[in-house]
Motif scaffolding. Structure first.
Motif, PDB file in Angstrom:
ATOM      1  N   GLY A   1      -7.693 -44.718  33.480  1.00 28.78           N
ATOM      2  CA  GLY A   1      -9.033 -44.595  32.920  1.00 28.78           C
ATOM      3  C   GLY A   1      -8.982 -44.337  31.426  1.00 28.78           C
ATOM      4  N   ASP A   2     -10.166 -44.265  30.825  1.00 27.60           N
ATOM      5  CA  ASP A   2     -10.292 -43.948  29.406  1.00 27.60           C
ATOM      6  C   ASP A   2     -10.708 -42.488  29.259  1.00 27.60           C
ATOM      7  N   TYR A   3      -9.966 -41.756  28.443  1.00 29.54           N
ATOM      8  CA  TYR A   3     -10.220 -40.340  28.235  1.00 29.54           C
ATOM      9  C   TYR A   3     -10.389 -40.070  26.738  1.00 29.54           C
ATOM     10  N   THR A   4     -10.987 -38.933  26.405  1.00 30.81           N
ATOM     11  CA  THR A   4     -11.234 -38.594  25.015  1.00 30.81           C
ATOM     12  C   THR A   4     -10.557 -37.281  24.659  1.00 30.81           C
ATOM     13  N   VAL A   5      -9.804 -37.311  23.565  1.00 32.34           N
ATOM     14  CA  VAL A   5      -9.236 -36.095  22.986  1.00 32.34           C
ATOM     15  C   VAL A   5     -10.012 -35.795  21.706  1.00 32.34           C
ATOM     16  N   THR A   6     -10.465 -34.549  21.532  1.00 34.03           N
ATOM     17  CA  THR A   6     -11.240 -34.155  20.357  1.00 34.03           C
ATOM     18  C   THR A   6     -10.587 -32.970  19.674  1.00 34.03           C
ATOM     19  N   ALA A   7     -10.448 -33.079  18.360  1.00 36.54           N
ATOM     20  CA  ALA A   7      -9.949 -31.974  17.543  1.00 36.54           C
ATOM     21  C   ALA A   7     -11.076 -31.464  16.653  1.00 36.54           C
ATOM     22  N   THR A   8     -11.210 -30.167  16.550  1.00 33.25           N
ATOM     23  CA  THR A   8     -12.194 -29.535  15.658  1.00 33.25           C
ATOM     24  C   THR A   8     -11.462 -28.602  14.707  1.00 33.25           C
ATOM     25  N   ALA A   9     -11.666 -28.844  13.402  1.00 31.36           N
ATOM     26  CA  ALA A   9     -11.074 -27.986  12.376  1.00 31.36           C
ATOM     27  C   ALA A   9     -12.132 -27.004  11.879  1.00 31.36           C
ATOM     28  N   LYS A  10     -11.733 -25.750  11.618  1.00 32.29           N
ATOM     29  CA  LYS A  10     -12.650 -24.715  11.129  1.00 32.29           C
ATOM     30  C   LYS A  10     -12.014 -23.973   9.959  1.00 32.29           C
ATOM     31  N   SER A  11     -12.835 -23.741   8.907  1.00 35.75           N
ATOM     32  CA  SER A  11     -12.355 -23.004   7.736  1.00 35.75           C
ATOM     33  C   SER A  11     -13.536 -22.512   6.924  1.00 35.75           C
ATOM     34  N   GLY A  12     -13.594 -21.204   6.650  1.00 36.43           N
ATOM     35  CA  GLY A  12     -14.615 -20.650   5.792  1.00 36.43           C
ATOM     36  C   GLY A  12     -16.030 -20.957   6.220  1.00 36.43           C
ATOM     37  N   GLY A  13     -16.293 -20.933   7.499  1.00 41.23           N
ATOM     38  CA  GLY A  13     -17.632 -21.205   7.988  1.00 41.23           C
ATOM     39  C   GLY A  13     -17.957 -22.680   8.135  1.00 41.23           C
TER      40      GLY A  13
ATOM     41  N   GLY B   1     -11.136 -27.709   2.587  1.00 44.88           N
ATOM     42  CA  GLY B   1     -10.927 -26.420   3.220  1.00 44.88           C
ATOM     43  C   GLY B   1      -9.712 -25.692   2.662  1.00 44.88           C
ATOM     44  N   ASP B   2      -9.577 -24.453   3.009  1.00 44.06           N
ATOM     45  CA  ASP B   2      -8.431 -23.643   2.598  1.00 44.06           C
ATOM     46  C   ASP B   2      -7.284 -23.917   3.567  1.00 44.06           C
ATOM     47  N   LYS B   3      -6.233 -24.578   3.113  1.00 43.87           N
ATOM     48  CA  LYS B   3      -5.141 -24.990   3.993  1.00 43.87           C
ATOM     49  C   LYS B   3      -4.535 -23.818   4.746  1.00 43.87           C
ATOM     50  N   ASN B   4      -4.586 -22.639   4.131  1.00 44.54           N
ATOM     51  CA  ASN B   4      -4.000 -21.461   4.773  1.00 44.54           C
ATOM     52  C   ASN B   4      -4.957 -20.795   5.764  1.00 44.54           C
TER      53      ASN B   4
ATOM     54  N   LYS C   1     -22.073 -27.721  -8.881  1.00 48.52           N
ATOM     55  CA  LYS C   1     -20.696 -27.856  -8.387  1.00 48.52           C
ATOM     56  C   LYS C   1     -20.697 -28.164  -6.885  1.00 48.52           C
ATOM     57  N   LYS C   2     -19.942 -29.201  -6.488  1.00 44.58           N
ATOM     58  CA  LYS C   2     -19.905 -29.593  -5.075  1.00 44.58           C
ATOM     59  C   LYS C   2     -19.072 -28.602  -4.263  1.00 44.58           C
ATOM     60  N   GLU C   3     -19.498 -28.341  -3.055  1.00 48.68           N
ATOM     61  CA  GLU C   3     -18.733 -27.501  -2.158  1.00 48.68           C
ATOM     62  C   GLU C   3     -17.464 -28.235  -1.699  1.00 48.68           C
ATOM     63  N   ASP C   4     -16.422 -27.469  -1.395  1.00 49.09           N
ATOM     64  CA  ASP C   4     -15.166 -28.039  -0.909  1.00 49.09           C
ATOM     65  C   ASP C   4     -15.378 -28.464   0.538  1.00 49.09           C
ATOM     66  N   LYS C   5     -15.592 -29.739   0.758  1.00 49.42           N
ATOM     67  CA  LYS C   5     -15.942 -30.244   2.081  1.00 49.42           C
ATOM     68  C   LYS C   5     -14.729 -30.271   3.006  1.00 49.42           C
TER      69      LYS C   5
END
Length: 347
Positions: free
Chosen positions: A79-91, A43-46, A11-15
């Motif tokens: 200038g050119d700038y970078t915005v980065t988003a990181t999502a975290k859920s269940g490790g 991931g778990d939306k909640n 079974k594949k993990e929920d990526k």
């Protein structure tokens, strides 16, 4: 039992993946507030939390920091700038970045339906303010109609970043449907009053007036000048021919005159630009063609800096376009439009 074990092990993990990181626009001005948001799969939306970082500028407060969207405030430097988003859920975690291109002090090509609703523009003595939006910026414009016997004004405060010399302003504008006969359109940039030395004069306004419907063969159709003001004595002086320093020196002689280039009928757009460069030389352009250059502001500033200890450099306060007032309450109101406004901090 063997079959069951095999099924569980395959079974594949929920990526968890940030599939998209979107932004409200492709090019931004100093201090602009830009909505950025993620499209996250798995991931778990909640249980998903977010972390936002940027290489320049900042985010608008802590309340949005853990959400899928944020409000990025552009820095006061191109200038050119970078915005980065990181999502975290269940490790698990996933990151995605977006390039944020900041190009100039300010610009507006009026392609937002929110032009008159929290987007920095204000109006007075007008009615029916609207924005016509087109994918082609040359076909988008903001429109206002004079509604009282006071000048109809569209204005923007220059408070997102400091604007000092050198700077330049370019406006594409005109009128449509109705224009009050014999009246002028006025383009102005106002400057802040210094907090100290209130007995010194300061540069309060650069004002460019043009009369689009009069006959330049018989009638003056432009006036371009600047105003100085002494707060302590409530003294206002406009630049004109014959002034002796410390009075403001003329930008052009005559200050008020005739030029066929200012004629413009209904729906005809004019591009008017003025600049003060790093040497304090003032320049004007009509439809992209140099009209004149002047040392009027340069000479006045040089005198002030030499004779008033602690004299402060001019700092922009607001940009404004004024259309004619109604002659009376029964008259139709002048209908004006702006196609674009560009303000640069490079002269």
């Amino acid at each position: 039992m063997v079959a069951g074990i095999f099924v569980l092990s395959c079974k594949k993990e929920d990526k968890l993946e940030i599939a998209t990181l979107s932004k409200a626009g492709e090019e931004f001005y100093f201090g602009e507030k830009v909505v950025v948001w993620t499209g996250t799969a798995g991931g778990d939306k909640n249980d998903i939390s977010y972390q936002w970082t940027c290489t320049g500028g900042r985010f608008d407060g802590w309340r949005t920091q853990n959400l899928f969207e944020n409000l990025w405030i552009a820095p006061a430097k191109a200038g050119d700038y970078t915005v980065t988003a990181t999502a975290k859920s269940g490790g698990k975690s996933s990151s995605r970045s977006a390039n944020m291109k900041v190009t100039k002090y300010f610009f507006d090509e009026f392609q937002s339906k929110f032009t008159f609703d929290g987007n920095g523009w204000s109006v007075s003595d007008v009615t029916g303010q609207t924005t016509t939006i087109d994918a082609d910026p040359l076909k988008s414009y903001a429109e206002i109609t004079a509604n009282t016997t006071k000048s109809a004004i569209i204005k923007r405060n220059l408070d997102l970043a400091e604007l000092k010399i050198p700077f330049s302003v370019r406006t594409r504008l005109g009128w449509k449907t109705f224009f009050r006969a014999g009246q002028a359109i006025t383009i102005s940039i106002f400057f802040k009053q210094p907090s100290a030395n209130l007995n010194y004069p300061y540069l309060r306004e650069i004002r460019w007036e043009y009369w689009p419907t009069v006959n330049p063969g018989t009638t003056d159709n432009y006036q371009i000048r600047y105003e100085t003001f002494i707060p302590a004595s409530n003294t206002s002086k406009f630049s004109t021919v014959g002034n002796a320093l410390p009075l403001p020196q003329p930008l052009i002689s005559p200050v008020k005159g005739r030029n066929p280039a200012f004629q413009a009928g209904a729906g005809v757009e004019k591009s008017l630009s003025f600049a003060v460069d790093a040497n304090n030389v003032f320049s004007t352009y009509i439809d992209g063609v140099l009209w004149f250059q002047s040392n009027g502001i340069k000479d006045w500033l040089a005198y002030c800096k030499a004779n008033y200890p602690g004299f402060e450099d001019p700092v922009g306060k607001s940009f404004q376009v004024a259309y004619p007032a109604k002659a009376n309450n029964n008259e139709a109101g002048t209908v004006g439009f702006l196609n674009s406004v560009f303000i640069y901090n490079d002269g």
